[in-house]
Motif scaffolding. Structure first.
Motif, PDB file in Angstrom:
ATOM      1  N   PRO A  96      -0.716   4.903  12.215  1.00 44.31           N
ATOM      2  CA  PRO A  96      -2.116   5.211  12.525  1.00 44.31           C
ATOM      3  C   PRO A  96      -2.466   6.647  12.134  1.00 44.31           C
ATOM      4  O   PRO A  96      -1.733   7.582  12.439  1.00 44.31           O
ATOM      5  N   GLY A  97      -3.559   6.809  11.439  1.00 40.89           N
ATOM      6  CA  GLY A  97      -4.015   8.122  11.014  1.00 40.89           C
ATOM      7  C   GLY A  97      -3.444   8.594   9.693  1.00 40.89           C
ATOM      8  O   GLY A  97      -3.879   9.612   9.165  1.00 40.89           O
ATOM      9  N   GLY A  98      -2.482   7.875   9.131  1.00 38.93           N
ATOM     10  CA  GLY A  98      -1.859   8.289   7.879  1.00 38.93           C
ATOM     11  C   GLY A  98      -2.838   8.325   6.713  1.00 38.93           C
ATOM     12  O   GLY A  98      -2.867   9.290   5.947  1.00 38.93           O
ATOM     13  N   VAL A  99      -3.648   7.301   6.600  1.00 39.37           N
ATOM     14  CA  VAL A  99      -4.621   7.245   5.500  1.00 39.37           C
ATOM     15  C   VAL A  99      -5.672   8.340   5.683  1.00 39.37           C
ATOM     16  O   VAL A  99      -6.073   9.001   4.718  1.00 39.37           O
ATOM     17  N   GLN A 100      -6.091   8.582   6.925  1.00 37.70           N
ATOM     18  CA  GLN A 100      -7.084   9.616   7.189  1.00 37.70           C
ATOM     19  C   GLN A 100      -6.532  11.005   6.859  1.00 37.70           C
ATOM     20  O   GLN A 100      -7.255  11.853   6.309  1.00 37.70           O
ATOM     21  N   LEU A 101      -5.269  11.251   7.183  1.00 35.81           N
ATOM     22  CA  LEU A 101      -4.650  12.526   6.795  1.00 35.81           C
ATOM     23  C   LEU A 101      -4.579  12.651   5.277  1.00 35.81           C
ATOM     24  O   LEU A 101      -4.729  13.742   4.731  1.00 35.81           O
TER      25      LEU A 101
ATOM     26  N   MET B 270       0.821  -1.189   0.000  1.00 37.61           N
ATOM     27  CA  MET B 270       0.000   0.000   0.000  1.00 37.61           C
ATOM     28  C   MET B 270       0.867   1.255   0.000  1.00 37.61           C
ATOM     29  O   MET B 270       0.532   2.241  -0.626  1.00 37.61           O
ATOM     30  N   ARG B 271       1.977   1.157   0.700  1.00 40.64           N
ATOM     31  CA  ARG B 271       2.820   2.340   0.848  1.00 40.64           C
ATOM     32  C   ARG B 271       3.310   2.880  -0.498  1.00 40.64           C
ATOM     33  O   ARG B 271       3.303   4.088  -0.727  1.00 40.64           O
ATOM     34  N   THR B 272       3.719   1.998  -1.376  1.00 45.48           N
ATOM     35  CA  THR B 272       4.250   2.432  -2.671  1.00 45.48           C
ATOM     36  C   THR B 272       3.186   3.119  -3.506  1.00 45.48           C
ATOM     37  O   THR B 272       3.431   4.190  -4.083  1.00 45.48           O
ATOM     38  N   LEU B 273       1.993   2.534  -3.579  1.00 40.32           N
ATOM     39  CA  LEU B 273       0.921   3.134  -4.377  1.00 40.32           C
ATOM     40  C   LEU B 273       0.497   4.483  -3.812  1.00 40.32           C
ATOM     41  O   LEU B 273       0.335   5.456  -4.558  1.00 40.32           O
TER      42      LEU B 273
ATOM     43  N   CYS C 289       3.995  10.662   2.745  1.00 40.04           N
ATOM     44  CA  CYS C 289       4.611   9.491   2.106  1.00 40.04           C
ATOM     45  C   CYS C 289       5.231   8.560   3.147  1.00 40.04           C
ATOM     46  O   CYS C 289       5.188   7.339   2.999  1.00 40.04           O
ATOM     47  N   GLY C 290       5.777   9.115   4.196  1.00 46.31           N
ATOM     48  CA  GLY C 290       6.392   8.311   5.239  1.00 46.31           C
ATOM     49  C   GLY C 290       5.437   7.920   6.352  1.00 46.31           C
ATOM     50  O   GLY C 290       5.779   7.115   7.209  1.00 46.31           O
ATOM     51  N   MET C 291       4.242   8.496   6.345  1.00 50.00           N
ATOM     52  CA  MET C 291       3.285   8.240   7.429  1.00 50.00           C
ATOM     53  C   MET C 291       2.142   7.324   7.022  1.00 50.00           C
ATOM     54  O   MET C 291       1.237   7.088   7.818  1.00 50.00           O
ATOM     55  N   ILE C 292       2.164   6.820   5.814  1.00 49.31           N
ATOM     56  CA  ILE C 292       1.043   6.037   5.295  1.00 49.31           C
ATOM     57  C   ILE C 292       0.710   4.855   6.185  1.00 49.31           C
ATOM     58  O   ILE C 292      -0.453   4.596   6.468  1.00 49.31           O
TER      59      ILE C 292
END
Length: 118
Positions: free
Chosen positions: A55-60, A1-4, A49-52
């Protein structure tokens, strides 16, 4: 998921920068305000990019998508570009999670089938 997701965010970084250039042409907006808002959004897209995976990375990331769409108030093309990137964000999160699950399943199957002495 992180790369995409990171790929989508890097694309947004450039789009936000170009939108800032377009917004500078609006006589009702000060250059300082345009670049403060654009700069914060650009830095946020890079930091995300580094927080994906945290927790909360996707929401941000979703909050950034909403802000990108809302920026269409000042640069009307951003309504379209924001919607495109929101769709890309959804696809990155959705399919990225599926890929991560498949990798984990493949790894678990591989470790069960390998001989213990090798």
């Amino acid at each position: 998921m992180r790369t995409l997701c990171a790929s989508t965010l890097i694309g947004e970084f450039f789009v936000i920068g170009f939108a800032g250039l377009v917004a500078m042409k609006d006589p009702g907006l000060s250059t300082g305000t345009v670049w403060t808002v654009s700069g914060v959004a650009m830095v946020l897209s890079i930091l995300l990019c580094g927080m994906i995976t945290r927790p909360g990375g996707v929401q941000l990331g979703w909050a950034l998508q909403i802000a990108l769409i809302a920026s269409g108030v000042f640069v009307p093309t951003m309504f379209f570009m924001g919607a495109v990137f929101a769709a890309l964000w959804w696809a990155s999160v959705h399919y990225g999670r599926k890929i991560d699950e498949a990798k984990a399943r493949f790894s678990a199957e591989g470790s069960q089938n390998s001989p213990s002495g090798v």
